[in-house]
Every structure is written in C-alpha cells, then in structure tokens.
Design a protein around this motif. Structure first.
Motif: not given
Length: 242
Positions: A104, A108, A110, A132, A219-220, A223
């Motif tokens: 992704w 996140s 997740r 990040t 901040s992402y 990933q």
C-alpha cells in the motif's frame, strides 16, 4: 667554396630529417602509451539499507489493480511479476542488494495478512517494509530471516511471537527523499514458514516504535510485504499479501 657549401647543405638536410624522425617516433610512442592506460573501473557501493546506492539502478515502482508495488536492485538482475490481488513473485540473481514487494501507499497501522507460498535460494529478510516522513524512518518487521544491528531497545509480544526491536541511524544514505540521514526501526522474529496464512498487527509495532524509538513515528509513506537479499544472493519468492 663550392665543395664546402655542398657539404653544409647535406649536413643541414640530414639534421632536418633526423628531427622529423624524432618527432614522429615520439608521437607514435605517445599514442601507444595512451592506448595502454587501463580504463577506469566502475564500482558499486556497499549495501546500506533497503535503498540501493546512488550509482545503482533507480527505483522501479507502480500500481496494479489497486495494489502498490516496489522493486529496487543493485547489481545482478531482478524482476517482479504480479498475480491476482496481492500476489507477486520476484526472481533475482547475483544481486548486491534487492528489496521488493507489494502492498500500500500510504501505509497504516493495519493488520497485514500474508502467505509465503514459495521461497527458494538465499535471502536476508521477508516481512513488512516501509517508510515514514517527518521524521524520515525506514522500518522492518522480519517474519523470516532477520534484521538486527544498531542498538537493542526492547522486545514486544505480538501475534503470539516475541520480536526484538533494534534501531540504527543511517548517515548520508539513500532514502525515499534522496541522500539523507535517518533512523531505521527493525523488529525481528524470523520464525515464520512457507505455506501458512499469517498476520502482523502493525499497530503493536508502531505504538512501540512511537513510544520507545526516541524519534517518534512520522507520516506514512509506502508499506509492503517485501523480500530483501544482499551480498551476491540468488533466489525466488512467490507470496500474497492482504
């Protein structure tokens, strides 16, 4: 007088010819010397992180059917192919460094599900890999293989396993924003196996990194479920992420 003039003219011409021959010989030898100088050799840098050196092949990434994918390679050869959904396969040969996979962008906290269907050859790491910004952090969760080095911080329990958390600073190293100084957060379990559905609760790792890492968590960026191999390794992975 006539005889002396003739001899002087002969001497002058002999001297002139000798000079021409000397210049020509010098030029030829000089040309030979230039051709005998060895050509400069191009060398690649040592492995630094998931990102390859500046003199290596640039980033290759994109999206397919809504999934983000990325592949980096330094030396040797590597390729990625995509199946349905989150399935992907990477083949690599004699690489100085390769890191690639699917997931992704942005990431996140997740729960990442995955199944490593096939894994052959040699490798260093299989697991979650990401970045990040603000602060710039490169992070790993090693499900197979290991990522250690740097300073041991603590251990956390997640998904029935105990992970060791290490952190390490990279100085003037390649990153997603170019050459930069940044921190690596690295959690290692390494006990997973092929052919089984597994899960990684990223919130557990991220909360520990944020509270114990010393640099927080930014901040992402992307990933992915990734494989990394370095040091002349060759191999193959076929895996699915969800």
């Amino acid at each position: 007088m006539k005889s002396n003039t003739f001899l002087s003219e002969v001497a002058r011409r002999v001297t002139f010819c000798a000079t021409i021959m000397l210049v020509a010989t010098s030029s030829i030898l000089s040309g030979c010397n230039k051709r005998s100088v060895a050509e400069p050799q191009t060398t690649t840098g040592d492995r630094q992180s998931g990102f390859v050196q500046d003199n290596a092949k640039p980033e290759d990434q994109g999206t397919v059917n809504g999934w983000f994918w990325s592949l980096y390679r330094e030396g040797g050869s590597a390729s990625i192919t995509h199946g349905s959904g989150g399935n992907f396969a990477i083949s690599y040969s004699n690489v100085n460094d390769v890191v690639g996979g699917k997931g992704w962008n942005p990431g996140s906290a997740r729960t990442v599900g995955y199944n490593v269907g096939a894994l052959s050859g040699s490798y260093n790491f299989v697991g979650v890999y990401g970045w990040t910004t603000s602060p710039l952090i490169e992070y790993y969760v090693a499900e197979m293989g290991s990522v250690t080095g740097g300073t041991y911080i603590n251990s956390i329990s997640s998904d029935g396993h105990s992970y060791s958390f290490y952190k390490q600073q990279r100085v003037n190293a390649p990153s997603i924003i170019g050459t930069a100084t940044f921190w690596q957060y690295k959690d290692t379990w390494g006990g997973s196996s092929t052919g089984s559905n597994r899960s990684i609760n990223m919130a557990n790792h991220i909360n520990n990194w944020r509270s114990r890492g010393g640099q927080g968590f930014g901040s992402y960026n992307y990933q992915i479920l990734a494989l990394e191999a370095w040091g002349g390794k060759s191999g193959y992975i076929n895996a699915t992420v969800w």
